[in-house]
Design a protein around this motif. Structure first.
Motif, mmCIF file in Angstrom:
data_model
loop_
_atom_site.group_PDB
_atom_site.id
_atom_site.type_symbol
_atom_site.label_atom_id
_atom_site.label_comp_id
_atom_site.label_asym_id
_atom_site.label_seq_id
_atom_site.Cartn_x
_atom_site.Cartn_y
_atom_site.Cartn_z
ATOM 1 N N LEU A 4 0.827 -1.204 0.000
ATOM 2 C CA LEU A 4 0.000 0.000 0.000
ATOM 3 C C LEU A 4 0.866 1.261 0.000
ATOM 4 O O LEU A 4 2.058 1.223 0.362
ATOM 5 N N ASP A 5 0.296 2.380 -0.444
ATOM 6 C CA ASP A 5 1.036 3.647 -0.410
ATOM 7 C C ASP A 5 1.172 4.121 1.034
ATOM 8 O O ASP A 5 0.687 3.476 1.969
ATOM 9 N N GLU A 6 1.839 5.279 1.215
ATOM 10 C CA GLU A 6 2.111 5.767 2.563
ATOM 11 C C GLU A 6 0.822 6.074 3.314
ATOM 12 O O GLU A 6 0.776 5.969 4.546
ATOM 13 N N LYS A 7 -0.215 6.444 2.624
ATOM 14 C CA LYS A 7 -1.482 6.713 3.281
ATOM 15 C C LYS A 7 -2.220 5.427 3.658
ATOM 16 O O LYS A 7 -3.181 5.471 4.405
ATOM 17 N N GLY A 8 -1.811 4.305 3.049
ATOM 18 C CA GLY A 8 -2.393 3.005 3.403
ATOM 19 C C GLY A 8 -3.732 2.747 2.801
ATOM 20 O O GLY A 8 -4.471 1.870 3.257
ATOM 21 N N GLY A 9 -4.083 3.430 1.783
ATOM 22 C CA GLY A 9 -5.410 3.196 1.215
ATOM 23 C C GLY A 9 -5.395 2.734 -0.216
ATOM 24 O O GLY A 9 -6.436 2.330 -0.735
ATOM 25 N N LYS A 10 -4.231 2.778 -0.891
ATOM 26 C CA LYS A 10 -4.181 2.434 -2.306
ATOM 27 C C LYS A 10 -3.094 1.393 -2.544
ATOM 28 O O LYS A 10 -1.995 1.484 -1.994
ATOM 29 N N VAL A 11 -3.454 0.402 -3.350
ATOM 30 C CA VAL A 11 -2.490 -0.659 -3.696
ATOM 31 C C VAL A 11 -1.625 -0.146 -4.821
ATOM 32 O O VAL A 11 -2.120 0.207 -5.903
ATOM 33 N N VAL A 12 -0.310 -0.079 -4.542
ATOM 34 C CA VAL A 12 0.613 0.410 -5.557
ATOM 35 C C VAL A 12 1.398 -0.748 -6.175
ATOM 36 O O VAL A 12 1.812 -0.676 -7.344
ATOM 37 N N ARG A 13 1.640 -1.762 -5.415
ATOM 38 C CA ARG A 13 2.339 -2.948 -5.911
ATOM 39 C C ARG A 13 1.810 -4.194 -5.174
ATOM 40 O O ARG A 13 1.118 -4.086 -4.156
ATOM 41 N N MET A 14 2.197 -5.367 -5.680
ATOM 42 C CA MET A 14 1.807 -6.621 -5.006
ATOM 43 C C MET A 14 2.959 -7.613 -5.093
ATOM 44 O O MET A 14 3.780 -7.551 -6.032
ATOM 45 N N VAL A 15 3.040 -8.472 -4.076
ATOM 46 C CA VAL A 15 4.080 -9.502 -4.018
ATOM 47 C C VAL A 15 3.385 -10.867 -4.033
ATOM 48 O O VAL A 15 2.450 -11.109 -3.251
ATOM 49 N N ALA A 16 3.851 -11.758 -4.936
ATOM 50 C CA ALA A 16 3.315 -13.121 -5.026
ATOM 51 C C ALA A 16 4.439 -14.110 -4.739
ATOM 52 O O ALA A 16 5.494 -14.064 -5.389
ATOM 53 N N ALA A 17 4.228 -14.975 -3.750
ATOM 54 C CA ALA A 17 5.199 -16.042 -3.429
ATOM 55 C C ALA A 17 4.459 -17.380 -3.504
ATOM 56 O O ALA A 17 3.303 -17.501 -3.077
ATOM 57 N N GLY A 18 5.137 -18.419 -4.032
ATOM 58 C CA GLY A 18 4.444 -19.706 -4.177
ATOM 59 C C GLY A 18 5.379 -20.893 -4.268
ATOM 60 O O GLY A 18 6.571 -20.757 -4.544
ATOM 61 N N SER A 19 4.807 -22.050 -4.011
ATOM 62 C CA SER A 19 5.525 -23.329 -4.140
ATOM 63 C C SER A 19 4.634 -24.285 -4.920
ATOM 64 O O SER A 19 3.405 -24.325 -4.715
#
Length: 510
Positions: free
Chosen positions: A135-150
């Protein structure tokens, strides 16, 4: 072996079925348990890895491009042991990935809730994947995402690593094995009629003792007419080889009459057959669709006794015929004397003496064997009583022969003359007897003026013994079969053809 196979084979098949069911159950349980464990444990792990990467400031800084983001993603993947760590922007554009061909492509997130700002864990393309939003610094908008998997494990992967799973599977295997064994034991008990092994052994021993201890022969046959069991008495009576069990009746050296009775082509109770000089009585009992049981009894002694009684009866009949003939002659002489016809009495007595003397003289001059000559003289009286003339072939000649051949000649001649008398059926006619002594054999020929023998049964009257078909044509089937037996036993033969009546020719080697 029965149509369903031996008991040992059935046990093997059913044990394999139980083992196969057990292995299938173990496999299903193992895969299920391994999958559940992997989804639970690995889901937590990939979520933790994704949250750790998403919390780094370098990932949240929008000024950093793919080059700066590749380092934290690869470091997290290497230390955590997950298969991949991917960083994408809010438009799912891949910025960092361990797979070069995935860069600058769109990340597939399925039904993930990451774009709404919430973390998500689930299965995607065969892998356990965790999505964590940045989330951005304000915590309300998704700016990026992380996907981890096996990636999900293969078949049985992780099963043996879990003691709890092994114990569960062993418990299930124990239940299936015990249940299968109980069902198999119940099936076997039903097939053995509730008998225990020692009872089955005792039953088999008693059966063997019974089969081989009785004086009657017993032959068991399957639906394909193969011999399934045979006791010692039946083997001796039918002269069966040692390897008869398992062989077809058609493959054994048996005459057609016996094969017909064993296979059921000929039916009836107490059927008489001849086998190597023995007179046997056969009875066949079908057993549903499982085959049949044939019992044999040796009637040779009874038939010999019957022949002796027949001989006595023939002698009695001959004496009775002679007594009847003498009585009639005496009454005739007495009547002529009362009438005072003395010249007629002298002529009548002269004619009687002359006829009897001529027959005795003819037989005595042509037949040198006393037993055969006595038989022919006796049969002449019996034939005369029935209104049948008995005569000899003009060129007949027989010297005295050894006792065994003399006995066989009496049997053959007696039965042939009786057969001819029966064929005439009480009608007037004639019978001609011929006996010739040749260099290495004695030939006997008996012909009559009867209707002859139907061509279709010319061989049957000898081969099949007494049958309804033979009896219907006036033939003494068993007597003719005994004639053939006597001839064949000496290496000779007997045959019949028609020439103004039936002509029977028998050859008996000396």
């Amino acid at each position: 072996m029965g149509a369903r196979g031996s008991l040992a084979r059935q046990l093997l098949v059913w044990q394999l079925v139980v083992v196969s069911c057990l292995l299938c159950a173990v496999g299903v349980l193992a895969v299920t348990q391994a999958g559940n464990n992997f989804r639970t444990t690995e889901g937590r792990r990939v979520l933790s890895v994704a949250e750790t990467v998403a919390a780094q400031s370098v990932v949240g800084d929008l000024e950093n491009g793919p080059f700066e983001l590749a380092a934290p993603a690869e470091t997290a993947r290497s230390f955590s042991g997950v298969d991949f760590v991917v960083i994408a922007d809010s438009q799912r554009y891949v910025l960092a990935s361990p797979y070069p061909d995935q860069l600058r492509s769109t990340l597939d997130i399925g039904d993930s809730t990451v774009l709404s700002g919430r973390s998500w864990v689930g299965e995607l393309d065969g892998s356990i994947v965790a999505h964590v939003p940045v989330l951005d610094e304000k915590g309300g908008k998704v700016v990026r995402m992380v996907a981890a998997g096996s990636k999900s494990p293969g078949f049985f992967a992780g099963f043996l690593d879990s003691p709890d799973n092994a114990l569960r599977v062993l418990g299930v295997a124990l239940v299936i094995g015990v249940s299968g064994s109980l069902l198999l034991a119940r099936r076997v008990k039903n097939q053995t009629l509730g008998l225990e092994p020692h009872e089955i052994t005792a039953l088999v021993e008693n059966r063997e003792a019974l089969l081989h201890g009785i004086k009657e022969g017993v032959v068991g046959l399957d639906p394909q007419h193969r011999i399934t069991l045979v006791n010692d008495q039946a083997r001796a009576l039918l002269a069966l080889p040692d390897d008869a069990v398992g062989r077809s009746v058609e493959d054994l050296d048996l005459n057609e009459r016996i094969r017909d009775l064993l296979t059921g082509r000929a039916t009836g109770a107490d059927q008489i057959v001849l086998r190597q000089g023995k007179v046997l009585t056969l009875n066949r009992m079908p057993i549903d669709v499982r085959g049949a049981v044939v019992t044999l009894r040796d009637r040779t002694d009874l038939m010999t006794l019957r022949d002796e009684l027949d001989a006595s009866r023939h002698a009695t009949d001959t004496l009775r015929a002679q007594a009847h003939e003498f009585s009639n002659r005496l009454h005739t002489i007495s009547g002529l004397l009362e009438l005072g016809e003395y010249d007629e009495v002298r002529g009548y007595v002269s004619r009687i003496s002359s006829a009897q003397g001529e027959w005795r003289a003819e037989v005595g001059s042509r037949v040198g064997d006393p037993a055969v000559a006595a038989l022919l003289i006796a049969k002449a009286s019996l034939a005369a009583e029935r209104g049948v003339g008995l005569r000899m072939a003009p060129d007949s000649e027989l010297d005295r022969v050894e006792d065994a051949l003399s006995t066989d000649l009496v049997t053959v001649l007696g039965n042939l003359v009786d057969n001819a008398l029966d064929a005439l059926g009480g009608e007037q006619g004639w019978i001609e007897v011929g006996v010739w002594q040749e260099e290495d054999e004695v030939r006997v020929e008996v012909r009559d003026s009867g209707p002859g023998v139907a061509p279709e049964i010319a061989e049957e009257v000898f081969e099949h013994g007494f049958t309804t078909k033979a009896a219907a044509h006036g033939q003494r089937g068993l007597g003719l079969a005994l004639i053939r037996q006597a001839c064949v036993r000496r290496g000779g033969s007997v045959e019949v053809h028609n020439s103004g009546g039936a002509v029977f020719t028998a050859r008996l080697p000396r």
